[in-house]
Structures are given as structure tokens and as C-alpha cells.
Motif scaffolding. Sequence first.
Motif, PDB file in Angstrom:
ATOM      1  N   ASP A 164       0.833  -1.198   0.000  1.00  0.00           N
ATOM      2  CA  ASP A 164       0.000   0.000   0.000  1.00  0.00           C
ATOM      3  C   ASP A 164       0.871   1.253   0.000  1.00  0.00           C
ATOM      4  N   ALA A 165       0.383   2.306  -0.635  1.00  0.00           N
ATOM      5  CA  ALA A 165       1.048   3.610  -0.617  1.00  0.00           C
ATOM      6  C   ALA A 165       0.521   4.398   0.577  1.00  0.00           C
ATOM      7  N   VAL A 166       1.434   4.985   1.337  1.00  0.00           N
ATOM      8  CA  VAL A 166       1.052   5.776   2.509  1.00  0.00           C
ATOM      9  C   VAL A 166       1.501   7.214   2.281  1.00  0.00           C
ATOM     10  N   THR A 167       0.562   8.150   2.364  1.00  0.00           N
ATOM     11  CA  THR A 167       0.863   9.572   2.203  1.00  0.00           C
ATOM     12  C   THR A 167       0.238  10.346   3.344  1.00  0.00           C
ATOM     13  N   GLN A 168       0.798  11.535   3.618  1.00  0.00           N
ATOM     14  CA  GLN A 168       0.256  12.407   4.643  1.00  0.00           C
ATOM     15  C   GLN A 168      -0.106  13.744   4.006  1.00  0.00           C
ATOM     16  N   GLU A 169      -1.194  14.330   4.497  1.00  0.00           N
ATOM     17  CA  GLU A 169      -1.641  15.643   4.043  1.00  0.00           C
ATOM     18  C   GLU A 169      -1.857  16.521   5.265  1.00  0.00           C
ATOM     19  N   ASP A 170      -1.507  17.789   5.126  1.00  0.00           N
ATOM     20  CA  ASP A 170      -1.737  18.751   6.196  1.00  0.00           C
ATOM     21  C   ASP A 170      -3.224  19.071   6.244  1.00  0.00           C
ATOM     22  N   GLU A 171      -3.838  18.925   7.415  1.00  0.00           N
ATOM     23  CA  GLU A 171      -5.267  19.207   7.578  1.00  0.00           C
ATOM     24  C   GLU A 171      -5.537  20.688   7.776  1.00  0.00           C
ATOM     25  N   GLY A 172      -4.492  21.502   7.931  1.00  0.00           N
ATOM     26  CA  GLY A 172      -4.685  22.922   8.199  1.00  0.00           C
ATOM     27  C   GLY A 172      -4.997  23.192   9.659  1.00  0.00           C
ATOM     28  N   VAL A 173      -4.905  22.164  10.492  1.00  0.00           N
ATOM     29  CA  VAL A 173      -5.129  22.272  11.925  1.00  0.00           C
ATOM     30  C   VAL A 173      -3.794  21.986  12.603  1.00  0.00           C
ATOM     31  N   PRO A 174      -3.380  22.831  13.555  1.00  0.00           N
ATOM     32  CA  PRO A 174      -2.100  22.568  14.215  1.00  0.00           C
ATOM     33  C   PRO A 174      -2.031  21.163  14.800  1.00  0.00           C
ATOM     34  N   ASN A 190      -3.198   8.859   4.513  1.00  0.00           N
ATOM     35  CA  ASN A 190      -3.953   8.077   3.525  1.00  0.00           C
ATOM     36  C   ASN A 190      -3.195   6.794   3.215  1.00  0.00           C
ATOM     37  N   ILE A 191      -3.894   5.680   3.324  1.00  0.00           N
ATOM     38  CA  ILE A 191      -3.322   4.371   2.999  1.00  0.00           C
ATOM     39  C   ILE A 191      -4.130   3.837   1.827  1.00  0.00           C
ATOM     40  N   TYR A 242     -10.500  -6.761  -9.164  1.00  0.00           N
ATOM     41  CA  TYR A 242      -9.536  -5.883  -8.509  1.00  0.00           C
ATOM     42  C   TYR A 242     -10.278  -4.603  -8.157  1.00  0.00           C
ATOM     43  N   VAL A 243     -10.017  -4.069  -6.968  1.00  0.00           N
ATOM     44  CA  VAL A 243     -10.605  -2.805  -6.538  1.00  0.00           C
ATOM     45  C   VAL A 243      -9.526  -1.977  -5.851  1.00  0.00           C
ATOM     46  N   SER A 244      -9.746  -0.670  -5.790  1.00  0.00           N
ATOM     47  CA  SER A 244      -8.863   0.221  -5.044  1.00  0.00           C
ATOM     48  C   SER A 244      -9.465   0.451  -3.671  1.00  0.00           C
ATOM     49  N   SER A 245      -8.603   0.507  -2.678  1.00  0.00           N
ATOM     50  CA  SER A 245      -9.050   0.725  -1.313  1.00  0.00           C
ATOM     51  C   SER A 245      -8.312   1.928  -0.740  1.00  0.00           C
ATOM     52  N   LEU A 246      -9.026   2.766  -0.005  1.00  0.00           N
ATOM     53  CA  LEU A 246      -8.424   3.945   0.620  1.00  0.00           C
ATOM     54  C   LEU A 246      -8.905   4.052   2.058  1.00  0.00           C
ATOM     55  N   GLU A 247      -7.963   4.114   2.970  1.00  0.00           N
ATOM     56  CA  GLU A 247      -8.251   4.384   4.379  1.00  0.00           C
ATOM     57  C   GLU A 247      -7.637   5.731   4.711  1.00  0.00           C
ATOM     58  N   SER A 248      -8.421   6.640   5.270  1.00  0.00           N
ATOM     59  CA  SER A 248      -7.921   7.945   5.688  1.00  0.00           C
ATOM     60  C   SER A 248      -8.061   8.071   7.196  1.00  0.00           C
ATOM     61  N   LEU A 249      -6.968   8.412   7.849  1.00  0.00           N
ATOM     62  CA  LEU A 249      -6.953   8.512   9.304  1.00  0.00           C
ATOM     63  C   LEU A 249      -6.424   9.877   9.713  1.00  0.00           C
ATOM     64  N   SER A 250      -7.016  10.467  10.720  1.00  0.00           N
ATOM     65  CA  SER A 250      -6.501  11.703  11.287  1.00  0.00           C
ATOM     66  C   SER A 250      -5.448  11.323  12.321  1.00  0.00           C
ATOM     67  N   VAL A 251      -4.242  11.888  12.178  1.00  0.00           N
ATOM     68  CA  VAL A 251      -3.118  11.511  13.026  1.00  0.00           C
ATOM     69  C   VAL A 251      -2.628  12.741  13.786  1.00  0.00           C
ATOM     70  N   SER A 252      -2.478  12.606  15.089  1.00  0.00           N
ATOM     71  CA  SER A 252      -1.905  13.688  15.900  1.00  0.00           C
ATOM     72  C   SER A 252      -0.390  13.669  15.726  1.00  0.00           C
ATOM     73  N   THR A 253       0.192  14.859  15.628  1.00  0.00           N
ATOM     74  CA  THR A 253       1.645  14.965  15.466  1.00  0.00           C
ATOM     75  C   THR A 253       2.212  15.734  16.650  1.00  0.00           C
ATOM     76  N   PHE A 254       3.450  16.161  16.557  1.00  0.00           N
ATOM     77  CA  PHE A 254       4.092  16.921  17.613  1.00  0.00           C
ATOM     78  C   PHE A 254       4.774  18.123  16.973  1.00  0.00           C
TER      79      PHE A 254
END
Length: 183
Positions: free
Chosen positions: A58-68, A74-75, A147-159
Motif C-alpha cells: 500500500d502507498a502511505v501519504t500524509q496531508e496537512d489538515e490545516g489544523v495545528p 492516507n493508505i 480488482y478494486v482500489s481501497s483507501l483508508e484515511s486517518l486523522s493523526v496527531s503529530t508533535f
Amino acid sequence: MPQLDPDAANAAIRTLLTTLYASDTNYFRPANQNAPTGHINQPFATVLVTGFDPVGQDAVTQEDEGVPLQLTENIEGQRHLVCDVQFFRSNALLNANRLNALLRSSSTMMLLQQAGLGFIRASKTLNLTSVVDTYYEERAQVELEFYVSSLESLSVSTFSSVEITIQTESQSIAREVNLDVNS
């Protein structure tokens, strides 16, 4: 292309089959349901997703939510989906035998793309006709693979900052570094 989970894939397959067979919306149903099956002469079919396995990494990417201190992770990956379609009652074997040809027709390609499904194959039809409560019930099954595409989006807390301390074997501090991640 839509992103599918097993339940969404089941619904997409049922919608696709309803269109291909030009049947009413209740003809193709989710399997293993506690629901009335209708009059003894009323045919129906069920769809059961039996496999939803990853293909490759799976490809894993991160996007800035605009929230500190928050990111969206995204997986995304491809899945090999296997489902069983069982036809019951009148013309069950005939309807099951038609399925492979219907899914391979050129007119179906656009419907498959809209549903987010990549058709791989249909198994040979199994004739499962039996006697149920002294009534002869026609029944047939086909296993489908997609074959299908699957996407899981998770909100992740950072530091926002990290303090790193490097110590020698004698426990004396060799260096302290404070990294600000936000800059």
C-alpha cells in the motif's frame, strides 16, 4: 475511480448485476440475511464477499489538515476481491451461466469502471440444486474475482518539537538538540 471497502464493494456488485440482468432492485441481495425470501416461485440471488486481500504494498501519504498538530494519513492500495453469487429458484442455472458472458461484454466495461471494479474472472457454474422441505429448489453459484482500489484515511496527531539528548557510555551529556518540526 471510487474507493471500495467490502460492504461498498458488495453494494456496487449488486447494483452492477441488477443493471446487467435488468432485474428489480430486490433481486440481488446481500447474503446471510435474516429476511423473507418471497413466494416459493419468486427467484432471487445473493452476493457474498468472501475475500478482500491486499495486492502488493500500500502507498502511505500524509496531508496537512490545516489544523495545528494534525495530519491526514492516507493508505491506498489495490485489493483482490472474491465474491460468491448464488441464484435461487426459477432459471437459477441459466442465470448463473449467463453471468460470465454478461461481465465480459463490451457494454459492461463502462459500468465496471463506474463501479470501481476490475473484472478478473468468473468460475465455472456450480449446480447446487437440492430438495428443501420436500420442494425441489433450483440453485446455482458462481465465484467472481475483481480488482478494486481501497483507501483508508486517518486523522493523526503529530508533535511540534522534539528534544534529542545524546549521552556517552559514562552517562555524561555529549550534545543536546531541540528540533522544531513546524519550521
